[in-house]
Design an enzyme around this catalytic site. Structure first.
Site, short mmCIF file in Angstrom:
data_model
loop_
_atom_site.label_atom_id
_atom_site.label_comp_id
_atom_site.label_asym_id
_atom_site.label_seq_id
_atom_site.Cartn_x
_atom_site.Cartn_y
_atom_site.Cartn_z
N SER A 104 -9.71 2.02 2.92
CA SER A 104 -8.84 2.79 2.06
C SER A 104 -7.84 1.93 1.28
O SER A 104 -7.20 2.43 0.36
CB SER A 104 -8.06 3.80 2.90
OG SER A 104 -7.23 3.12 3.84
N LYS B 261 0.87 -1.19 0.00
CA LYS B 261 0.00 0.00 0.00
C LYS B 261 0.90 1.23 0.00
O LYS B 261 1.93 1.25 0.70
CB LYS B 261 -0.88 -0.04 1.25
CG LYS B 261 -1.91 1.08 1.34
CD LYS B 261 -2.82 0.88 2.56
CE LYS B 261 -3.87 1.97 2.66
NZ LYS B 261 -4.79 1.77 3.82
N SER C 231 -9.99 -0.47 7.07
CA SER C 231 -9.44 -0.41 5.71
C SER C 231 -8.75 -1.66 5.19
O SER C 231 -8.36 -1.71 4.03
CB SER C 231 -8.46 0.75 5.60
OG SER C 231 -9.17 1.94 5.51
N1 GLN Z 1 -13.32 4.40 6.55
C1 GLN Z 1 -12.57 4.79 7.70
C2 GLN Z 1 -12.11 6.21 7.58
O1 GLN Z 1 -12.35 6.77 6.58
C3 GLN Z 1 -11.42 3.86 7.95
C4 GLN Z 1 -10.25 4.12 7.09
C5 GLN Z 1 -9.06 3.29 7.46
O2 GLN Z 1 -9.18 2.25 8.12
N2 GLN Z 1 -7.90 3.76 7.07
O3 GLN Z 1 -11.52 6.76 8.45
#
Ligand code: GLN
Length: 483
Positions: free
Chosen positions: A151, A76, A175
């Site tokens: 994400s 990532k 995410s």
């Molecule tokens: N959807 C969540 C956010 O937008 C989690 C994102 C994540 O785990 N990086 O914060």
């Protein structure tokens, strides 16, 4: 060749059926051919990959072995990679070449992995749809009109489309698990502190945790083995021995106590997903598990608490990107204030700006007690709920998401609608617990995930349950058409 799992690749390399270099070339060609449809990569690192593959082949020729020796993966794009762009999905860091490798990257490289590239992601890991990336949205290989989740949507789409067997990802509020659910993968968010955060660009430091995304629990075990462990460079890394995850996959589920929280089956859950979760429960019962209804009474407060804590920490973490210390610098600044304002205004996208503003507000004098402190108290209540539940059960089971992957653009005008989709995943981050999502069936041709949560440092238990489930089901083997 591209259909192989990490475990199959390890066997094939050990049996000299193919070399890592051959496999790497096949996968790089596949990425070049198919990724334009998906947009799952921000950078391809072909030269590095071929170099690492040759080095891994040479190590094997010298008698070395290891499940990750010669295994192609991707990172990532928030794991720092020395000399390679590490963009975090943001224009702010479009020209940032990290001066060092993240601990996860260097540990995996030492184990012999081959880095094919850096995967697309929501900007600074903020999002649940991979639509906030400055490099454009990622498409779901199961239906190109739908989001892959976020994400870590790039890692998920690439693995689901068989462009590579596994990838690293991070989970601050879901995410890893949510994109795993949306793309029919297995994804594990480890216990907070299990995997080093050093060199992982911070979103919300008290919640962020790196972990594996792969097609099977067995592959998650293999990749986690290479990622986990104490790191003196990360002050929140925990000095706890790393078990042999692969060796623990075959434990019997006889007598395993599974808690199913009654709050999970409320009005927001798609009834078709509820049915698939019931099927997965039946499957685990056949393997000897015992089901018990439990309660997590403070779950309803978790989303508001998370969406105070995460932006608060983000507003502080992202202050370093100011066009001076790090990040994009605007052209011809008139003075220092102009430089800050325009560099940050140009470098950050709308969602990141929204979160910085919410976070700065929640932390400001006079509001701190009302928002941030209150949210921290809720966080403790959420953790206490889990501690009480784990006195009675060994794991907790439920849906990973209330709905399957939505259409691209469907939630763009309403950020809160997207935040609500995180309802089942964020509690594990608030409490610091490990969680896993695994394939449990399909709704309208789109994958559905079942989530398992366990007590601290029981990643092995999650992987064991998921592996036994996968030995008896075939959801995880389904491949998206066209890939
Ligand atoms: N959807 C969540 C956010 O937008 C989690 C994102 C994540 O785990 N990086 O914060």
């Amino acid at each position: 060749m591209h259909q192989m799992t990490l475990a199959e690749i390890a066997r094939g390399l050990a049996d000299k059926k193919f070399s890592s270099e051959e496999l790497t070339k096949v996968l790089l060609a596949r990425i070049t051919q198919l990724d334009p449809q998906l947009n799952s990569f921000i950078s391809l690192t072909e030269e590095l990959a071929l170099e690492q593959a040759k080095a891994a082949d040479a190590r094997r020729a010298n008698g070395e072995s290891g499940a990750l020796l010669g295994a192609p993966i991707a990172h990532k794009d928030l794991f720092c990679t020395q000399g390679i762009r590490t963009s975090c999905g943001s224009k702010m860091l479009d020209n940032f070449k990290a001066p060092y490798d993240a601990t996860v990257v260097s540990k995996l490289a030492a184990a012999g992995t081959v880095t094919l590239g850096k995967t697309n992601m929501d900007e600074f890991a903020m999002g649940s749809a991979n639509e906030s990336s400055w490099y454009g949205a990622v498409k779901n290989p199961w239906n190109l009109e739908h989001v892959p989740g976020g994400s870590s949507g790039g890692s998920a789409a690439a693995v689901a489309a068989r462009l590579l067997p596994a990838a690293t990802a991070t989970d601050t509020g879901g995410s890893i698990r949510q994109p795993a659910a949306f793309t029919n993968l297995t994804g594990l968010k480890p216990t907070y502190g299990r995997v080093s955060r050093w060199g992982m660009i911070a979103y919300a430091s008290s919640l962020d945790q790196g972990g594996p995304l792969a097609r099977t629990a067995e592959d998650c075990a293999i990749l986690l083995q290479g990622m986990a462990g104490f790191d003196p460079n990360d002050s929140t890394s925990i000095d706890e021995p790393v078990p042999d995850y692969a060796a623990g996959l075959n434990g019997s589920l006889q007598g395993l106590r599974i808690g199913v929280p009654k709050e999970y089956f409320g009005a927001g859950l798609d009834p078709r997903i509820a049915d698939l979760i019931q099927n997965s429960i039946k499957e685990l019962q056949k393997l000897g598990a015992v089901i018990k209804e439990i309660s997590l009474p403070n779950m309803q407060h978790a989303i508001p608490a998370y969406y105070v804590i995460a932006p608060a920490e983000a507003s502080s973490n992202l202050s370093r990107f100011d066009g001076v210390r790090f990040g994009h610098r605007c052209a011809d600044p008139k003075n220092l204030e102009d430089l800050y304002k325009r560099s940050r205004g140009e470098g950050f996208g709308a969602e990141v700006q929204r979160r910085i503003m919410v976070g700065a507000y929640a932390l400001s004098a006079g509001y701190y007690d009302a928002y941030y402190l209150k949210a921290q108290k809720i966080r403790r209540l959420v953790k206490n709920d889990f501690m009480a539940a784990f006195n009675e059960v060994d794991i907790i089971l439920g849906p990973t998401t209330p709905n399957p992957a939505w259409k691209l653009g469907a939630k763009n005008s309403d950020p809160v609608a997207a935040y609500l989709e995180d309802v089942y995943t964020i509690t594990a981050n608030l409490a610091g617990l490990p969680g896993l999502s695994m394939p449990a069936g399909f709704v309208d041709g789109l994958p559905v995930g079942v989530q398992l949560l366990a007590p601290y440092f029981q990643e092995g238990r999650l992987l064991n349950v998921a592996h036994q489930y996968q030995l008896n089901t075939d959801w995880h083997t389904r491949t998206p058409t066209g890939f």
